[in-house]
Design a protein around this motif. Structure first.
Motif, PDB file in Angstrom:
ATOM      1  N   ARG A  70       4.936   7.299  -0.308  1.00 48.21           N
ATOM      2  CA  ARG A  70       5.446   6.685   0.919  1.00 48.21           C
ATOM      3  C   ARG A  70       4.734   5.353   1.154  1.00 48.21           C
ATOM      4  O   ARG A  70       3.523   5.256   1.010  1.00 48.21           O
ATOM      5  N   LYS A  71       5.500   4.366   1.555  1.00 50.12           N
ATOM      6  CA  LYS A  71       4.959   3.032   1.787  1.00 50.12           C
ATOM      7  C   LYS A  71       4.228   3.010   3.135  1.00 50.12           C
ATOM      8  O   LYS A  71       4.694   3.587   4.115  1.00 50.12           O
ATOM      9  N   LEU A  72       3.095   2.337   3.163  1.00 47.32           N
ATOM     10  CA  LEU A  72       2.337   2.147   4.403  1.00 47.32           C
ATOM     11  C   LEU A  72       2.545   0.720   4.890  1.00 47.32           C
ATOM     12  O   LEU A  72       2.609  -0.217   4.087  1.00 47.32           O
ATOM     13  N   LEU A  73       2.657   0.577   6.192  1.00 41.14           N
ATOM     14  CA  LEU A  73       2.914  -0.729   6.791  1.00 41.14           C
ATOM     15  C   LEU A  73       1.614  -1.311   7.334  1.00 41.14           C
ATOM     16  O   LEU A  73       1.041  -0.784   8.283  1.00 41.14           O
ATOM     17  N   LEU A  74       1.161  -2.375   6.697  1.00 46.82           N
ATOM     18  CA  LEU A  74      -0.055  -3.077   7.100  1.00 46.82           C
ATOM     19  C   LEU A  74       0.204  -4.582   7.056  1.00 46.82           C
ATOM     20  O   LEU A  74       1.139  -5.040   6.397  1.00 46.82           O
ATOM     21  N   ARG A  75      -0.653  -5.337   7.713  1.00 47.91           N
ATOM     22  CA  ARG A  75      -0.549  -6.792   7.662  1.00 47.91           C
ATOM     23  C   ARG A  75      -1.057  -7.290   6.302  1.00 47.91           C
ATOM     24  O   ARG A  75      -1.874  -6.640   5.661  1.00 47.91           O
ATOM     25  N   LYS A  76      -0.554  -8.449   5.901  1.00 52.51           N
ATOM     26  CA  LYS A  76      -0.907  -9.011   4.598  1.00 52.51           C
ATOM     27  C   LYS A  76      -2.417  -9.221   4.458  1.00 52.51           C
ATOM     28  O   LYS A  76      -2.997  -8.982   3.404  1.00 52.51           O
ATOM     29  N   LYS A  77      -3.029  -9.645   5.539  1.00 51.05           N
ATOM     30  CA  LYS A  77      -4.470  -9.878   5.537  1.00 51.05           C
ATOM     31  C   LYS A  77      -5.236  -8.570   5.298  1.00 51.05           C
ATOM     32  O   LYS A  77      -6.204  -8.528   4.540  1.00 51.05           O
ATOM     33  N   GLU A  78      -4.766  -7.483   5.958  1.00 53.79           N
ATOM     34  CA  GLU A  78      -5.399  -6.174   5.784  1.00 53.79           C
ATOM     35  C   GLU A  78      -5.210  -5.661   4.358  1.00 53.79           C
ATOM     36  O   GLU A  78      -6.134  -5.089   3.776  1.00 53.79           O
ATOM     37  N   ILE A  79      -4.024  -5.870   3.794  1.00 51.09           N
ATOM     38  CA  ILE A  79      -3.769  -5.439   2.417  1.00 51.09           C
ATOM     39  C   ILE A  79      -4.702  -6.182   1.460  1.00 51.09           C
ATOM     40  O   ILE A  79      -5.246  -5.592   0.524  1.00 51.09           O
ATOM     41  N   GLY A  80      -4.923  -7.465   1.708  1.00 49.68           N
ATOM     42  CA  GLY A  80      -5.861  -8.245   0.896  1.00 49.68           C
ATOM     43  C   GLY A  80      -7.269  -7.690   0.969  1.00 49.68           C
ATOM     44  O   GLY A  80      -7.962  -7.588  -0.049  1.00 49.68           O
ATOM     45  N   VAL A 113       0.859  -1.183   0.000  1.00 51.50           N
ATOM     46  CA  VAL A 113       0.000   0.000   0.000  1.00 51.50           C
ATOM     47  C   VAL A 113       0.894   1.230   0.000  1.00 51.50           C
ATOM     48  O   VAL A 113       1.808   1.345   0.819  1.00 51.50           O
ATOM     49  N   TRP A 114       0.632   2.154  -0.934  1.00 53.99           N
ATOM     50  CA  TRP A 114       1.431   3.362  -1.082  1.00 53.99           C
ATOM     51  C   TRP A 114       0.567   4.590  -0.846  1.00 53.99           C
ATOM     52  O   TRP A 114      -0.544   4.684  -1.382  1.00 53.99           O
ATOM     53  N   LEU A 115       1.074   5.523  -0.072  1.00 52.54           N
ATOM     54  CA  LEU A 115       0.417   6.799   0.195  1.00 52.54           C
ATOM     55  C   LEU A 115       0.920   7.800  -0.837  1.00 52.54           C
ATOM     56  O   LEU A 115       2.129   8.005  -0.961  1.00 52.54           O
ATOM     57  N   GLU A 116      -0.003   8.411  -1.561  1.00 56.28           N
ATOM     58  CA  GLU A 116       0.378   9.305  -2.646  1.00 56.28           C
ATOM     59  C   GLU A 116      -0.214  10.689  -2.438  1.00 56.28           C
ATOM     60  O   GLU A 116      -1.276  10.837  -1.833  1.00 56.28           O
ATOM     61  N   ASN A 117       0.495  11.687  -2.966  1.00 53.23           N
ATOM     62  CA  ASN A 117       0.030  13.072  -2.997  1.00 53.23           C
ATOM     63  C   ASN A 117      -0.141  13.696  -1.614  1.00 53.23           C
ATOM     64  O   ASN A 117      -0.951  14.596  -1.441  1.00 53.23           O
ATOM     65  N   VAL A 118       0.581  13.219  -0.614  1.00 54.69           N
ATOM     66  CA  VAL A 118       0.581  13.820   0.715  1.00 54.69           C
ATOM     67  C   VAL A 118       1.843  14.659   0.836  1.00 54.69           C
ATOM     68  O   VAL A 118       2.943  14.177   0.568  1.00 54.69           O
ATOM     69  N   HIS A 119       1.677  15.915   1.214  1.00 57.40           N
ATOM     70  CA  HIS A 119       2.797  16.858   1.256  1.00 57.40           C
ATOM     71  C   HIS A 119       3.382  16.925   2.663  1.00 57.40           C
ATOM     72  O   HIS A 119       2.681  17.266   3.617  1.00 57.40           O
ATOM     73  N   ILE A 120       4.664  16.582   2.793  1.00 54.98           N
ATOM     74  CA  ILE A 120       5.405  16.764   4.043  1.00 54.98           C
ATOM     75  C   ILE A 120       6.470  17.808   3.753  1.00 54.98           C
ATOM     76  O   ILE A 120       7.369  17.579   2.940  1.00 54.98           O
ATOM     77  N   SER A 121       6.349  18.977   4.378  1.00 58.15           N
ATOM     78  CA  SER A 121       7.277  20.079   4.122  1.00 58.15           C
ATOM     79  C   SER A 121       8.697  19.686   4.483  1.00 58.15           C
ATOM     80  O   SER A 121       8.915  18.963   5.452  1.00 58.15           O
ATOM     81  N   PRO A 122       9.688  20.187   3.720  1.00 57.21           N
ATOM     82  CA  PRO A 122      11.089  19.885   4.046  1.00 57.21           C
ATOM     83  C   PRO A 122      11.456  20.428   5.425  1.00 57.21           C
ATOM     84  O   PRO A 122      10.992  21.492   5.826  1.00 57.21           O
TER      85      PRO A 122
END
Length: 156
Positions: A85-95, A61-70
């Motif tokens: 940015r990659k999101l960390l989830l369990r395999k079951k949740e990703i399914g 799961v990838w988070l897109e278009n979220v702005h984190i200021s430098p």
């Protein structure tokens, strides 16, 4: 030395527009993979979730278009503010998320970013878009509830 008062999950950013534009069907808590300067900016509350969304690609799961200021003191270590940015989830949740997003009109929307035990967490919502008449109905219901509370307060 007094302990620091714990606020509601140490909320750093909220996407208030998401609850206005979408009907939230389910929510998931996910970790976010961030660099050192990004986490410092997030801790300072310099994150914008407004136009963000998440997408399932290649079993991740990838988070897109979220702005984190430098980060101001980050110099050469700062990365692109709009990078995925990659999101960390369990395999079951990703399914489950993959199955949910196959339906038409269903999207993954970031609702809130907060700190939990020192780690940045994201509340991810499985959402269905609202029509304009749904939005008007929600506003009307909120105004009615507010008026009812006002009347109850004055009579009580």
């Amino acid at each position: 030395m007094a302990k620091k008062a714990k606020s509601a999950d140490n909320v750093l950013a909220q996407n208030k527009k998401a609850r206005h534009d979408y009907i939230i069907l389910e929510t998931y808590e996910a970790g976010i993979v961030l660099t050192g300067t990004e986490i410092k900016s997030v801790r300072n509350g310099r994150i914008n979730l407004k136009d963000g969304f998440a997408r399932v690609r290649n079993g991740e799961v990838w988070l897109e278009n979220v702005h984190i200021s430098p980060y101001e003191q980050g110099n050469q270590f700062n990365v692109d503010p709009l990078r995925n940015r990659k999101l960390l989830l369990r395999k079951k949740e990703i399914g489950k998320l993959l199955g949910a997003t196959q339906g038409s009109g269903i999207t993954l929307v970031p609702l809130r970013v907060y700190l939990k035990h020192g780690f940045a967490k994201l509340l991810l919502g499985v959402a269905k878009g609202k029509h304009t008449y749904d939005k008007r109905e929600t506003l009307k219901r909120r105004d009615q509830d507010r008026e009812l509370q006002r009347v109850m307060k004055n009579h009580g």
